[in-house]
Every structure is written in structure tokens, then in C-alpha cells.
Design a protein around this motif. Sequence first.
Motif, PDB file in Angstrom:
ATOM      1  N   SER A 346       0.812  -1.220   0.000  1.00 32.40           N
ATOM      2  CA  SER A 346       0.000   0.000   0.000  1.00 32.40           C
ATOM      3  C   SER A 346       0.844   1.268   0.000  1.00 32.40           C
ATOM      4  CB  SER A 346      -0.946   0.005   1.203  1.00 32.40           C
ATOM      5  OG  SER A 346      -0.203  -0.104   2.410  1.00 32.40           O
ATOM      6  N   SER A 347       1.992   1.243   0.635  1.00 35.27           N
ATOM      7  CA  SER A 347       2.843   2.441   0.667  1.00 35.27           C
ATOM      8  C   SER A 347       3.370   2.782  -0.716  1.00 35.27           C
ATOM      9  CB  SER A 347       4.007   2.238   1.642  1.00 35.27           C
ATOM     10  OG  SER A 347       4.803   1.132   1.243  1.00 35.27           O
ATOM     11  N   ARG A 348       3.661   1.769  -1.526  1.00 39.29           N
ATOM     12  CA  ARG A 348       4.142   2.028  -2.888  1.00 39.29           C
ATOM     13  C   ARG A 348       3.013   2.581  -3.746  1.00 39.29           C
ATOM     14  NH1 ARG A 348       7.349  -3.049  -5.176  1.00 39.29           N
ATOM     15  NH2 ARG A 348       7.896  -1.476  -6.737  1.00 39.29           N
ATOM     16  N   PHE A 359      -3.870   2.677  -8.336  1.00 35.34           N
ATOM     17  CA  PHE A 359      -5.189   2.150  -7.994  1.00 35.34           C
ATOM     18  C   PHE A 359      -6.142   2.212  -9.188  1.00 35.34           C
ATOM     19  CE2 PHE A 359      -3.587   3.825  -3.878  1.00 35.34           C
ATOM     20  CZ  PHE A 359      -3.647   2.659  -3.135  1.00 35.34           C
ATOM     21  N   VAL A 360      -5.985   3.234 -10.006  1.00 33.93           N
ATOM     22  CA  VAL A 360      -6.910   3.455 -11.117  1.00 33.93           C
ATOM     23  C   VAL A 360      -6.849   2.312 -12.117  1.00 33.93           C
ATOM     24  CG1 VAL A 360      -7.522   5.016 -13.000  1.00 33.93           C
ATOM     25  CG2 VAL A 360      -6.763   5.944 -10.816  1.00 33.93           C
ATOM     26  N   ASP A 361      -5.627   1.794 -12.373  1.00 31.60           N
ATOM     27  CA  ASP A 361      -5.488   0.692 -13.325  1.00 31.60           C
ATOM     28  C   ASP A 361      -6.309  -0.519 -12.909  1.00 31.60           C
ATOM     29  OD1 ASP A 361      -3.792   2.102 -14.925  1.00 31.60           O
ATOM     30  OD2 ASP A 361      -1.947   1.293 -14.071  1.00 31.60           O
ATOM     31  N   ILE A 362      -6.385  -0.759 -11.606  1.00 34.13           N
ATOM     32  CA  ILE A 362      -7.084  -1.948 -11.114  1.00 34.13           C
ATOM     33  C   ILE A 362      -8.601  -1.768 -11.195  1.00 34.13           C
ATOM     34  CG2 ILE A 362      -7.309  -3.529  -9.158  1.00 34.13           C
ATOM     35  CD1 ILE A 362      -4.639  -2.446  -8.113  1.00 34.13           C
ATOM     36  N   GLY A 548     -10.791   4.576  -1.938  1.00 35.52           N
ATOM     37  CA  GLY A 548     -10.108   5.360  -0.919  1.00 35.52           C
ATOM     38  C   GLY A 548      -8.688   5.692  -1.335  1.00 35.52           C
ATOM     39  N   GLY A 549      -8.027   4.736  -1.982  1.00 31.78           N
ATOM     40  CA  GLY A 549      -6.682   4.985  -2.471  1.00 31.78           C
ATOM     41  C   GLY A 549      -6.633   6.052  -3.540  1.00 31.78           C
TER      42      GLY A 549
END
Length: 844
Positions: A346-348, A359-362, A548-549
Motif C-alpha cells: 500500500s505504501s508504494r 489504484f486506477v489501473d485496477i 479510498g486509495g
Amino acid sequence: VDADTFEGYLYLYVSLDCDQATSVEPGQLRCPALQGLAVESLEDGTLWRIHGRLDSAVDLLEYHEGGAYDADRISFALDVKVEESSPSSVARVHAKALHNMTTTADLSGRLERLREWNRQTKEWDFPNDLAELRNGSANAVLLQIAYTGSVQVDLVMNSKETSVVATPGALDETDGSSGECAVTGDEQACSVLAGASLDVDDALAEARQLYHRRFEEYASRYAKGATDRERRVAQVALSNLLGGMGYFAGQSTLVSGQEAKGAKRMGNVWSFPSTLLSMTPSRSFFPRGFFWDEGFHLFVLNSFNQLLSVEILSHWFGLLHRPVGEGTAEAELDRAAAIAEARSESSRYADLDEQAHSFVDILYNREKGGWIPREQMLGESARSRVPHEFRDQQVGVANPPTLLLAVESLLNRLQSDTCAGQANDACAEQRETIVRELVKMAPSVHAWFSWFIYSQRGFLKGTYRWRGRTPDSTRLHPMTLASGIDDSVRSMYVGINELHADLAAWVAFGARVMEKYMAFLEDGQSSGVRAAGAALDLPIGDLRFLYGGVHNETVAALERYHFRTMPPGTSGLASVQGGVFDFGPHCSTDVCEIEDRVMLRCALAKPKKARERVQAVDVPVPLALVQKEVETSRGDLSKLCPPEFPHFLYPLKSDKGGAQVRQEQLHRMENPDPSLDLSKAAEQEHMRLQHVLEVSYITFLPLALQLYDDDSELLGQTLALLEDEEHLWSPHGLRSLSKQSQFYRVGNAPGDAPYWRGPIWVNINFLIIRSLQRYATRAGPHREKAGDLYRRLRENVMATVVDNYERSHFFYEQYDERSGKGDRTHPFTGWTAAIVNVILEHFD
């Protein structure tokens, strides 16, 4: 609307044809079509009243059924205005009766057949078929009135119980209870003519009382400090918004743009047939649904009728086009593996420097698509008000996600105990309906918003760029219609290195709402929620985590890439001011100066006689040179013409008289290939990657969408900039562009009026007022300042809208920030109605 019987519908198409009028003289009107009708002269022969019954109007109403209609069912009165300059006027009247309509499908099918008939015959009117009225089988009538020339038409429908002919005085009364009437029947004929025998008066009075009562119930809960005049204006504004609602059916025309990578090159095609229940900005000027506007409309409506609001939302999210291309991804993702990695790393993913982890790619499923056309020109009536060059909707071009304003409002209401203190089950039933509809539409909302953020991504992680912006050397700045703030000042050049601050703010806001939406679904236990979860293509908990990310990532990018602290304000209000600004390939005005130029028409040869056509061009010449040459050449400006067209003819005139002057930026270069990555190219003096430091509505979008923490230093800087009168603050509301800008009140192209370059817009003022109220009620160092700005800005905007309404009885598209007077489109029944929430101080 009674979906079972359609009782009470009347859609008539009436025709007065005076093309063959031989003369119009005072006291005399000659028109063959008027034979057999009573004609009265009003206003010295310039206004005529025509009245009668259908059995004496065969020549006027062109029925092709051999007079097979019930003459006593309808009486009518027409006022015809005849002007000296237009002695001949035309109005066409046709009607179509529909019988045995029992379901929505029945009516839809008949309407589709009528539309097909229109397409084949290329005529606007319906075939005449009123004979069905006589046998009593018709329970719906289509009526359309269209006219050319100076014609005014009043059509009064009357039942078969009483036959009435009215003199002018009767029709001018609001209740039909006074005025002289020539009647056959009892002395109540005047009120019958106004519709009493159809219970129209009673029904209207009952509906009016119901609306008034419901509005007062709503207003009494919130409008603690509003005056009677302010409440009255709020009541009218909400009524106008409701009156602008329409139901549309038809198809959009689509073109695939360069931004829709992977989409089929479709040229110009029709979309799938659609229906849409929607509000409209203005039924007379903009009779269609606008995605950007509708979120504001529904936020206002949520306060008054949540069931209607959620029904309209479901219509809009039923317009998804899928698939619409692959976006910008190089290859498909193993989404399950990607989610697992995002949780463990998550930090990366949260690190803006880790460009490969997003996050958007997923989130985006390319097999499902999610694009919704920005404007819904469904049906010929809606399309008729749109110039041909603007009718095609470009696939891949989006609009701000304002519908999430309405979704968030509904979610907030569901979280509160909205049924407290109510003794009946109506509220609980309504609540259940809203929950059910929000659950059902969740997969579509997710498909749309995940497409939105995926398709509009910028070249850096957490950044975004409006698609659909194309190079345009004829304008000071290329237009950005997708953003909704069309001519707002942005970078001079178009390219993939543009980063749009307002879009990033909308994405951060939308991701926050979607995270809340997923939490709402995650907490649900019904079978409907489980079904929605299956349709969402990813587990609800994972979607909540991913959204949220996106929110956190975008807020961080706004601070890093867009926020800039400015020099002290000239008004001395604060030493530190700041806000967000666009970034991109640009030439600032201190390098590419703005110059006024006069448009001169120069010819290949002088015309030999008056009005002789000669080959000519329009040449922009610096105003200073023109003024200097006028002083020495006695009006012949041929020296300023190019050698190919050496003969000066005349200066072009503006719409307001005088010479046409346009502004041009000096040293402007040709726009490079928009697909080039200019961050890897050598920097040039007249085109370099930089911030576009123009204070405008863009600067305050993170404030308007409540993206700053309560104790944020950035919030304090933004509030300091907001109240600076040298920028947006005015006595009438927040202007759309700083007074300090060289583009303030400057049209973006010759003939263009400044649109978002100075005037006050109620929708953005509403968002900022709403945000200030929120910060004023939360603990933090900026609470007092936010409260002061809230009170002052609210009073300014209320006074502007209320004063204009009381003076003109109109709500306007925008307001002049210098005088406070309403401007442009009116009546404007759209987002200016957000003044309702401002007056009632209701912002949930």
C-alpha cells in the motif's frame, strides 16, 4: 401521469394559415382560412381575436376525416398579432388521437411509429386522425402548435357539456369568473371556458396548494433566518426547476475521437435508442439533458422529492455505452493479483513517485466500458435547438461527475434518522425504495466512474487531463467544453503534458463519494446488495479500498503538482494566499503579450461599381498601427494590406457598432503534435511547461468540493485569496475570472462574449457557499474566517438573484459581476435554482 390509462393527456397541433391574405388594414383582416369564424378587431386592427367551435373551423383546422369529430368537445379562442412589416403569418395545427393506451409500451410504440412516419415524409406535423375522439376510444391526444410570422395563439380547451364563445375580457381573467361572455348555457359559462367543466381550475388550485404546503413544510425545517421575500423567490425557483423537467426519447449521434483508443472508428452513427427523464437548464433555450448540469439540479431536488431524484438518477445511469475503447492501458491486468499486491504494498501505491503502481489501473474493467454522452439530444425537439456542428457526441469525452453530488446527498440522508417523529409508514417505505434503487444502480455507477477516472488520466500518477481539447489557432485558448467551464483560461497549447486542476479536484471528490457508496453497500445485508456485489465485478470491500486509495492519491497530487502560493494580495487582506492552477505547455502573458488588432478587409482589386463582388481577405492589423495610419492617410489604409490584396475596402464592424477589435497573443507558436511528451523536449521561450497562474473558479475547486482538512494551511491560504476583491470577490458574488487577468472580460475569439471570464455563475458560488458553511461548523483554526466569508458571500449572492427576480421575474444563466444584473439565457430554470439551498441554508 397515469401509466395505466394516460387520462388527462392532451398534445394538440393547431393551424392558422394566412399565406393568402390579400391585405391587412386597420379594422379589417382578410384571410380565406377564417371564413365562418367570429373575428374581432383589437388594438386598432393590429391584434385580432378569433373564436368559435370546431364545427365552424373546417377551413382552419385541416382534418382529413370528412368532418368526423365531435364539434361540441372543444371550443377555442385565438389571438393573432399582425404587424405592419409582416402582414402574412402562418401557424399550422394538426392533431393525432391515440386510443386504448393501457401501458407505457403501447404509448412508446405508437410514438415510435409516428416518429418513423415523420422521418419518411420529412414533415413535422402528425397525420390528422381526430375521428377516434368521437367513438370515445381515444384516451390520449397528441397536439403540437408551430408557427412562423407574428402569431400569438391562446388555445382554451372546453368540454362537451357547454359551448362557449368568449369575448376578450373573459380570457384575460386568471380565474375566468369575470369579463363579458357570449354564451349558450348558464351564466357560469366563463368559468367553463377556463376549464371548470373539466375540473381544470380545481385541479390546478389543488396542485398549487399542495406544492405550497409541501414547500412550506420543507422550508420551515431549514429557513430560520430567511425573509418572506427570499422564501418566495426560493419557492418560485424550485417550481421553475420542476417545470423544466422533461421526458425524452431518441438517439444521439456519436463520433469516435482520438482519445477513445481501441474504439471502433465509427464516423458519424446513431447510438442505441434511449429514453431519459431529466431536468433541463431551460426548456425554451436548452430543452435537453446536460450531464454537467444535472448533478446540481438533483442536489436541489433531493431536498424536496428524493424519490423523483433517484428515479432521474437511474435514467441517467441507464445511458451507459459499453464498451467504448481500451483507454490507455498497454495490457490486461490480473486484477485479483493486482488487488492483493496493492494491499500488501500500500505504501508504494500511495507514493506518487511510484508511477507503475496505480489504484486506477485496477478499478477499470475495459470489457464493461462506462461512457455516458455529455448532452442528451434525444428527439427532434431537443436537436432543433443545437447547431449542427455541436450535435455529435465524441466518444471518450467526459463531463464533471456532478451526479455524485446527488448520490452523496442521498447517502447522507440515509445515514441520518430521516423518519424520526413521523407517525406513518410512508417515510420508511420511501427510505426502502431509495435504498433499493441505489443498490440496483451501483454497478452502473461504478462502471461509469471507473471509466471516467481511467480515461481522463494524466501523464503523472494522480493527475488528470480533460479529453476533447483540440488545438485552435483562431482562439486565444483552445476551448475545454468537457470541463463545463468552456472558455476558462488554460494552457495556450494542447498536449498530453497538460494537468487540469479542476478535473483532479472532481476526481478526488468523486472517489470519496464512491468510497462512501461502497461502504453503504458493504454494510447492507439484503439479497439486492448481494446481487449488486456480484455485478460489480470486484468484491465490495476491495472497491472501497481502491476508491479510498484514488482519493488520497489525487489529493496528494493536487498539493504537489497544482497548489501554488501567490504573492501578497493588493488589498492587504493577507500576506499569504494560494490555490490550485493548471499546468501545461503555455506561454505566459509577460512573454507572449496580448495585442489589440483591428480587422481590415483588403481586396485584390477595387470594385468598379457599388456592391460589386471582389476577391478579398480579412486582415488583423495592430490597433496602434491603424490609429497612426488614420492620422496620416485620410482613411485609406491600403498600406496596411498585404501585397497579395493591396486595396483597403473597410474595417469590419462589431455587433455593437464601431470597428471589430480582436485580441491576439504575440509570438504564439504552432501547436506541436498533442501526443508528444514535451517533458522530454528542449524548453522553448514561447512554449514551456509551466503553471497557468490565472485566478479563476479552477483555483477554488478543492475548496468548493471540501477537499482540504479542517486545519490545513492550504485552506487558510485559499480563504485569504477568496476574499481578495482584486481577484474573484465582488459585491454581487464570486466572479469567474480575476480582475487582474489580461483575459478578464475578453472574448476568446472574435464575436465571442466572455462566458466564464468574469460573469457570476450561481452553481460554483453555491458549491463554495456550501463548503464555507461546512468549514464554519467544524473545529479548526479557519473556522471563524470561513464563517465570516460564508455569511458575506451568501448575502451577496442571495441579493443578486432575489433582486433580479423581483425586477424581471426571471432567473438567469449568469449575472454581471459589475452591476449584478442578470445576463444571457433567461428564463433559466437550471442550476440557478441552487439559490433555494442557499436561501434555506440546507446543504446536506
